[in-house]
Design a protein around this motif. Structure first.
Motif, PDB file in Angstrom:
ATOM      1  N   LEU A  34      -0.519  -5.159  12.057  1.00  0.00           N
ATOM      2  CA  LEU A  34      -0.935  -3.768  12.192  1.00  0.00           C
ATOM      3  C   LEU A  34      -2.415  -3.590  11.850  1.00  0.00           C
ATOM      4  O   LEU A  34      -3.147  -2.883  12.554  1.00  0.00           O
ATOM      5  CB  LEU A  34      -0.068  -2.875  11.297  1.00  0.00           C
ATOM      6  N   LEU A  35      -2.853  -4.228  10.779  1.00  0.00           N
ATOM      7  CA  LEU A  35      -4.266  -4.144  10.412  1.00  0.00           C
ATOM      8  C   LEU A  35      -5.150  -4.690  11.532  1.00  0.00           C
ATOM      9  O   LEU A  35      -6.203  -4.114  11.838  1.00  0.00           O
ATOM     10  CB  LEU A  35      -4.524  -4.912   9.110  1.00  0.00           C
ATOM     11  N   ASP A  36      -4.708  -5.778  12.144  1.00  0.00           N
ATOM     12  CA  ASP A  36      -5.480  -6.379  13.249  1.00  0.00           C
ATOM     13  C   ASP A  36      -5.581  -5.446  14.446  1.00  0.00           C
ATOM     14  O   ASP A  36      -6.487  -5.586  15.275  1.00  0.00           O
ATOM     15  CB  ASP A  36      -4.835  -7.699  13.698  1.00  0.00           C
ATOM     16  N   ARG A  37      -4.650  -4.526  14.544  1.00  0.00           N
ATOM     17  CA  ARG A  37      -4.639  -3.576  15.664  1.00  0.00           C
ATOM     18  C   ARG A  37      -5.264  -2.234  15.306  1.00  0.00           C
ATOM     19  O   ARG A  37      -5.147  -1.257  16.053  1.00  0.00           O
ATOM     20  CB  ARG A  37      -3.194  -3.392  16.161  1.00  0.00           C
ATOM     21  N   GLY A  38      -5.887  -2.176  14.146  1.00  0.00           N
ATOM     22  CA  GLY A  38      -6.616  -0.972  13.768  1.00  0.00           C
ATOM     23  C   GLY A  38      -5.818   0.072  13.011  1.00  0.00           C
ATOM     24  O   GLY A  38      -6.282   1.200  12.819  1.00  0.00           O
ATOM     25  N   PHE A  39      -4.620  -0.284  12.549  1.00  0.00           N
ATOM     26  CA  PHE A  39      -3.802   0.655  11.782  1.00  0.00           C
ATOM     27  C   PHE A  39      -4.289   0.697  10.328  1.00  0.00           C
ATOM     28  O   PHE A  39      -4.765  -0.295   9.783  1.00  0.00           O
ATOM     29  CB  PHE A  39      -2.333   0.224  11.799  1.00  0.00           C
ATOM     30  N   GLU A  40      -4.128   1.865   9.696  1.00  0.00           N
ATOM     31  CA  GLU A  40      -4.496   2.033   8.298  1.00  0.00           C
ATOM     32  C   GLU A  40      -3.254   2.325   7.468  1.00  0.00           C
ATOM     33  O   GLU A  40      -2.436   3.173   7.841  1.00  0.00           O
ATOM     34  CB  GLU A  40      -5.498   3.177   8.138  1.00  0.00           C
ATOM     35  N   GLU A  41      -3.117   1.618   6.333  1.00  0.00           N
ATOM     36  CA  GLU A  41      -1.965   1.831   5.466  1.00  0.00           C
ATOM     37  C   GLU A  41      -2.042   3.187   4.790  1.00  0.00           C
ATOM     38  O   GLU A  41      -3.111   3.625   4.369  1.00  0.00           O
ATOM     39  CB  GLU A  41      -1.874   0.728   4.413  1.00  0.00           C
ATOM     40  N   GLY A  42      -0.891   3.856   4.700  1.00  0.00           N
ATOM     41  CA  GLY A  42      -0.860   5.188   4.109  1.00  0.00           C
ATOM     42  C   GLY A  42      -0.055   5.246   2.830  1.00  0.00           C
ATOM     43  O   GLY A  42       0.626   4.293   2.433  1.00  0.00           O
ATOM     44  N   SER A  43      -0.114   6.391   2.185  1.00  0.00           N
ATOM     45  CA  SER A  43       0.674   6.679   0.984  1.00  0.00           C
ATOM     46  C   SER A  43       0.880   8.189   0.941  1.00  0.00           C
ATOM     47  O   SER A  43       0.277   8.935   1.719  1.00  0.00           O
ATOM     48  CB  SER A  43      -0.062   6.220  -0.273  1.00  0.00           C
ATOM     49  N   ILE A  44       1.712   8.642   0.032  1.00  0.00           N
ATOM     50  CA  ILE A  44       1.926  10.077  -0.076  1.00  0.00           C
ATOM     51  C   ILE A  44       0.622  10.779  -0.449  1.00  0.00           C
ATOM     52  O   ILE A  44       0.324  11.876   0.028  1.00  0.00           O
ATOM     53  CB  ILE A  44       3.030  10.373  -1.119  1.00  0.00           C
ATOM     54  N   ALA A  45      -0.194  10.114  -1.284  1.00  0.00           N
ATOM     55  CA  ALA A  45      -1.474  10.696  -1.694  1.00  0.00           C
ATOM     56  C   ALA A  45      -2.467  10.735  -0.539  1.00  0.00           C
ATOM     57  O   ALA A  45      -3.279  11.660  -0.435  1.00  0.00           O
ATOM     58  CB  ALA A  45      -2.055   9.903  -2.859  1.00  0.00           C
ATOM     59  N   GLN A  46      -2.394   9.722   0.329  1.00  0.00           N
ATOM     60  CA  GLN A  46      -3.314   9.651   1.471  1.00  0.00           C
ATOM     61  C   GLN A  46      -2.567   9.104   2.684  1.00  0.00           C
ATOM     62  O   GLN A  46      -2.516   7.898   2.904  1.00  0.00           O
ATOM     63  CB  GLN A  46      -4.511   8.756   1.140  1.00  0.00           C
ATOM     64  N   PRO A  47      -1.951   9.962   3.478  1.00  0.00           N
ATOM     65  CA  PRO A  47      -1.164   9.512   4.636  1.00  0.00           C
ATOM     66  C   PRO A  47      -1.982   8.652   5.596  1.00  0.00           C
ATOM     67  O   PRO A  47      -3.190   8.857   5.757  1.00  0.00           O
ATOM     68  CB  PRO A  47      -0.756  10.839   5.289  1.00  0.00           C
ATOM     69  N   GLY A  48      -1.274   7.678   6.201  1.00  0.00           N
ATOM     70  CA  GLY A  48      -1.942   6.770   7.124  1.00  0.00           C
ATOM     71  C   GLY A  48      -1.093   6.506   8.353  1.00  0.00           C
ATOM     72  O   GLY A  48      -0.224   7.295   8.714  1.00  0.00           O
ATOM     73  N   ASP A  49      -1.360   5.349   8.986  1.00  0.00           N
ATOM     74  CA  ASP A  49      -0.664   4.990  10.224  1.00  0.00           C
ATOM     75  C   ASP A  49       0.616   4.203   9.963  1.00  0.00           C
ATOM     76  O   ASP A  49       1.498   4.148  10.812  1.00  0.00           O
ATOM     77  CB  ASP A  49      -1.586   4.150  11.118  1.00  0.00           C
ATOM     78  N   PHE A  50       0.706   3.540   8.777  1.00  0.00           N
ATOM     79  CA  PHE A  50       1.921   2.783   8.443  1.00  0.00           C
ATOM     80  C   PHE A  50       2.135   2.773   6.938  1.00  0.00           C
ATOM     81  O   PHE A  50       1.197   2.972   6.155  1.00  0.00           O
ATOM     82  CB  PHE A  50       1.860   1.353   8.987  1.00  0.00           C
ATOM     83  N   VAL A  51       3.392   2.571   6.547  1.00  0.00           N
ATOM     84  CA  VAL A  51       3.743   2.439   5.138  1.00  0.00           C
ATOM     85  C   VAL A  51       4.729   1.291   4.985  1.00  0.00           C
ATOM     86  O   VAL A  51       5.457   0.952   5.921  1.00  0.00           O
ATOM     87  CB  VAL A  51       4.375   3.734   4.560  1.00  0.00           C
ATOM     88  N   LEU A  52       4.754   0.668   3.813  1.00  0.00           N
ATOM     89  CA  LEU A  52       5.728  -0.375   3.514  1.00  0.00           C
ATOM     90  C   LEU A  52       6.175  -0.239   2.079  1.00  0.00           C
ATOM     91  O   LEU A  52       5.471   0.344   1.254  1.00  0.00           O
ATOM     92  CB  LEU A  52       5.171  -1.771   3.771  1.00  0.00           C
ATOM     93  N   GLU A  53       7.377  -0.756   1.806  1.00  0.00           N
ATOM     94  CA  GLU A  53       7.934  -0.660   0.466  1.00  0.00           C
ATOM     95  C   GLU A  53       7.579  -1.903  -0.328  1.00  0.00           C
ATOM     96  O   GLU A  53       7.988  -2.997   0.024  1.00  0.00           O
ATOM     97  CB  GLU A  53       9.451  -0.479   0.516  1.00  0.00           C
ATOM     98  N   LYS A  54       6.809  -1.722  -1.402  1.00  0.00           N
ATOM     99  CA  LYS A  54       6.366  -2.845  -2.228  1.00  0.00           C
ATOM    100  C   LYS A  54       7.177  -2.994  -3.510  1.00  0.00           C
ATOM    101  O   LYS A  54       7.018  -3.958  -4.239  1.00  0.00           O
ATOM    102  CB  LYS A  54       4.899  -2.653  -2.624  1.00  0.00           C
ATOM    103  N   ALA A  55       8.060  -2.049  -3.767  1.00  0.00           N
ATOM    104  CA  ALA A  55       8.726  -2.008  -5.059  1.00  0.00           C
ATOM    105  C   ALA A  55       9.752  -3.114  -5.256  1.00  0.00           C
ATOM    106  O   ALA A  55      10.064  -3.488  -6.357  1.00  0.00           O
ATOM    107  CB  ALA A  55       9.381  -0.648  -5.268  1.00  0.00           C
ATOM    108  N   PHE A  56      10.311  -3.635  -4.153  1.00  0.00           N
ATOM    109  CA  PHE A  56      11.292  -4.691  -4.289  1.00  0.00           C
ATOM    110  C   PHE A  56      11.221  -5.588  -3.072  1.00  0.00           C
ATOM    111  O   PHE A  56      10.632  -5.239  -2.055  1.00  0.00           O
ATOM    112  CB  PHE A  56      12.707  -4.143  -4.440  1.00  0.00           C
ATOM    113  N   VAL A  57      11.785  -6.767  -3.207  1.00  0.00           N
ATOM    114  CA  VAL A  57      11.830  -7.701  -2.086  1.00  0.00           C
ATOM    115  C   VAL A  57      13.266  -8.116  -1.873  1.00  0.00           C
ATOM    116  O   VAL A  57      14.101  -8.073  -2.769  1.00  0.00           O
ATOM    117  CB  VAL A  57      10.962  -8.954  -2.332  1.00  0.00           C
ATOM    118  N   GLU A  58      13.560  -8.528  -0.665  1.00  0.00           N
ATOM    119  CA  GLU A  58      14.905  -8.952  -0.309  1.00  0.00           C
ATOM    120  C   GLU A  58      15.005 -10.461  -0.494  1.00  0.00           C
ATOM    121  O   GLU A  58      14.143 -11.213  -0.073  1.00  0.00           O
ATOM    122  CB  GLU A  58      15.150  -8.593   1.166  1.00  0.00           C
ATOM    123  N   THR A  59      16.085 -10.918  -1.170  1.00  0.00           N
ATOM    124  CA  THR A  59      16.280 -12.357  -1.345  1.00  0.00           C
ATOM    125  C   THR A  59      17.726 -12.733  -1.058  1.00  0.00           C
ATOM    126  O   THR A  59      18.584 -11.880  -1.056  1.00  0.00           O
ATOM    127  CB  THR A  59      15.948 -12.782  -2.784  1.00  0.00           C
TER     128      THR A  59
END
Length: 272
Positions: free
Chosen positions: A247-272
């Motif tokens: 996504l970054l390579d395609r010009g997308f900007e990561e967002g958050s509730i404080a600063q909305p963007g083009d994409f979001v991902l969940e960093k709080a946990f990982v799947e194992t």
């Protein structure tokens, strides 16, 4: 998502941090995947796509919990969760044995980045998930607000084996024919399952299908464009890193509730 043992005060104090809910439904999909629902305290509020701490009380009275995305939409009267089974996992080795009527701890403070408010307005919403990373999409795909904000909604689910494509019928046919939501969802929702280790109509990692352009060709939509596409990501750490870079390579900007963007991902946990 890893099992997490949370240090906490004894049970009489821990109860302040958790609702004690009863199990109302359990579904064992495979030897390694299951879902369950619980009652929902009227005071519990969350946004579709958020996660919460869920678990059991240990023999010493302390809670043993881990982060779970809520798979039910915010309007539903029950809470639903989608889980892996870890044979030696401190929590899931016990949680997978729950039955209707058993008690489960539900944290009082839902949180998470996979919410609509983290995204700028757009035309097409992509929800890219692997394994139990489908859970937040199950919540969002049943939320009318998603369809009010976007013209198209695409849910992808990448798994190892065909048997792991749980909730396939819900996303392929049931939502479109739902008495209440069908008229709103039907023309807008597209579901794209992919399998990596068995023959299937769409085979391969979602990252490879994006890179080759096959996913766009199969769905009949244009390639990713930050002017119109918004993307949510949930799954294992390696695929999340690869998807984020695509996504970054395609010009997308990561967002958050404080600063909305083009994409979001969940960093709080990982799947194992």
């Amino acid at each position: 998502m890893n099992d997490v043992s949370v240090a906490a005060a004894p049970a009489q104090k821990a109860s302040g941090a958790f609702f004690v809910e009863k199990v109302t439904w359990v579904q064992h999909w495979t030897d390694s995947l299951f879902s369950f629902r619980t009652t929902r305290d009227p005071a519990f509020r969350f946004a579709s796509g958020q996660f919460v701490m869920v678990g059991l009380t240990k023999e010493d009275g302390k809670p043993l919990v881990r982060a779970y995305s809520i798979a039910s939409p915010s309007w539903h009267e029950e809470l639903e969760f989608y889980s892996i089974k870890v044979p030696d996992g401190p929590l899931t080795s016990r949680l997978q044995k729950i039955q209707v009527g058993d008690e489960v701890l539900i944290g009082r403070k839902p949180t998470g980045t996979l919410v609509l408010d983290g995204l700028k307005p757009g035309k097409r919403l992509w929800m890219l998930g692997t394994g139990t990373g489908l859970a937040p999409w199950l919540s969002l795909a049943r939320d009318p607000e998603v369809y009010e904000r976007f013209d198209e909604v695409i849910v992808t689910h990448t798994v190892r084996e065909v048997a792991d494509l749980n909730y396939r019928e819900l996303l392929e046919t049931e939502l479109a024919s739902d008495e209440i939501l069908g008229e709103l969802i039907g023309p807008k929702l597209k579901y794209y399952p992919t399998v990596t280790r068995e023959d299937f109509k769409t085979r391969g990692r979602i990252t490879d299908l994006i890179e080759s352009g096959k996913v766009f060709e199969d769905l009949g939509v244009p390639p990713f464009d930050p002017a119109v596409d918004r993307v949510m990501l949930c799954g294992g750490p390696s695929v999340l890193a690869d998807l984020k870079q695509q996504l970054l390579d395609r010009g997308f900007e990561e967002g958050s509730i404080a600063q909305p963007g083009d994409f979001v991902l969940e960093k709080a946990f990982v799947e194992t």
